[in-house]
Design an enzyme around this catalytic site. Structure first.
Site, PDB file in Angstrom:
ATOM      1  N   PRO A   1      -6.952  84.374 148.222  1.00 49.39           N
ATOM      2  CA  PRO A   1      -7.705  85.059 149.287  1.00 49.39           C
ATOM      3  C   PRO A   1      -9.200  84.764 149.254  1.00 49.39           C
ATOM      4  CG  PRO A   1      -6.064  86.523 148.379  1.00 49.39           C
ATOM      5  CD  PRO A   1      -6.030  85.281 147.533  1.00 49.39           C
ATOM      6  N   CYS A   2      -9.748  84.497 150.444  1.00 53.29           N
ATOM      7  CA  CYS A   2     -11.132  84.018 150.542  1.00 53.29           C
ATOM      8  C   CYS A   2     -12.150  85.110 150.837  1.00 53.29           C
ATOM      9  CB  CYS A   2     -11.217  82.949 151.633  1.00 53.29           C
ATOM     10  SG  CYS A   2     -10.910  83.591 153.310  1.00 53.29           S
TER      11      CYS A   2
END
Length: 296
Positions: free
Chosen positions: A75-76
């Site tokens: 996840p960014c």
């Protein structure tokens, strides 16, 4: 034929990219908890086994020694300049260590395991930490070289990769329709909000509470980076006499920007489709990386 484990699998962009690279897959295992993303993946690859939560990887019934390739875009949101930038202190950012634990566990059985990890542009301190743990330097690739989307990402892999040739894909090549009388299409974003003066019905001045938006237009014939919401992705059409018209990107256009078939997400709602494409990979970038893996 190879066996693949895909973490944070999303809508199985990795699976599609392997196909596009001409790589045969004997088994594709994945970990994804989003029910809408899983619904899309199951429509296309109904026999792929989903383990769900990556943090529970120790409970998985999997022969780790058989895995040839580990992939995943952790996840960014915790690293993105558009987010809170808390990095590993954010629970989403900490999921990188789940990826790392799984990679090291597979290495204990197969030291030659190939791996690919992906994430957004981020602070150098976070970038250096990730690179140090993975033991490789990242590749910086903008999807704009193979699509009409400006999407800057880092990729970590343990094989050599040749540069991507620029395909000069423009916005006009991916849009579904051009309004009558329009001569040119570009992309814009309603970026700026600012206060303006107004007059109330009682004649007194209003100096706060009324906002407008400023339309910023790209000049490179590319779209902005797709997000999970898409609010900033506006198509701007030029007409005669300096008149412009605008509309948002359609889900089909978003699919094309990421390199998916037009109907890839047609089993879920529009809002969930936009989220899915915003969270996904650009297929042709990943396919290029995989082709280099086989060639090298």
């Amino acid at each position: 034929m190879i066996k693949v484990l895909s973490l944070f699998d999303g809508i199985s962009a990795g699976r599609l990219a392997l196909e596009r690279a001409g790589i045969q897959v004997s088994s594709y295992y994945k970990a994804e908890i989003d029910k809408f993303a899983n619904k899309v993946s199951e429509t296309h690859y109904m026999y792929d086994l989903n383990f769900g939560d990556v943090t529970k990887w120790r409970e998985w019934d999997l022969d780790w020694s058989t895995i040839d390739l580990l992939i995943g875009g952790f996840p960014c949101q915790a690293f993105s300049f558009a987010g809170n930038q808390k990095g590993f202190e954010d629970s989403r950012g900490a999921l990188f260590f789940s990826y790392l634990e799984i990679l090291n566990h597979i290495k204990s059985f197969n030291p030659n395991i190939k791996f690919l990890a992906e994430n957004v542009k981020m602070k150098k301190e976070y970038l250096d930490i990730i690179s140090s743990y993975l033991g490789v330097e990242p590749l910086f690739i903008n999807s704009a070289v193979v699509s009409a989307q400006n999407r800057q990402r880092f990729y970590w892999c343990n094989w050599e990769v040749t540069p991507l040739p620029d395909n000069d894909v423009r916005v006009e090549y991916i849009i579904e329709d051009m309004p009558e009388g329009a001569s040119e299409v570009r992309c814009g974003a309603y970026r700026g909000r600012y206060l303006v003066n107004g007059v109330r019905q009682d004649g007194k001045m209003l100096t706060a509470g009324l906002t407008t938006q400023r339309l910023e237009v790209r000049k490179d014939f590319k779209t902005n980076c797709l997000t999970t919401v898409q609010k900033d992705n506006v198509l701007v059409f030029s007409h005669a006499n300096n008149i412009i018209s605008t509309r948002y990107l359609t889900v089909t256009e978003c699919a094309r920007l990421q390199g998916f078939p037009d109907d890839w997400c047609n089993v879920i709602s529009k809002s969930q489709t936009l989220k899915a494409y915003g969270n996904s990979w650009t297929i042709d970038v990943i396919a290029h990386l995989f082709k280099n893996m086989i060639e090298k």
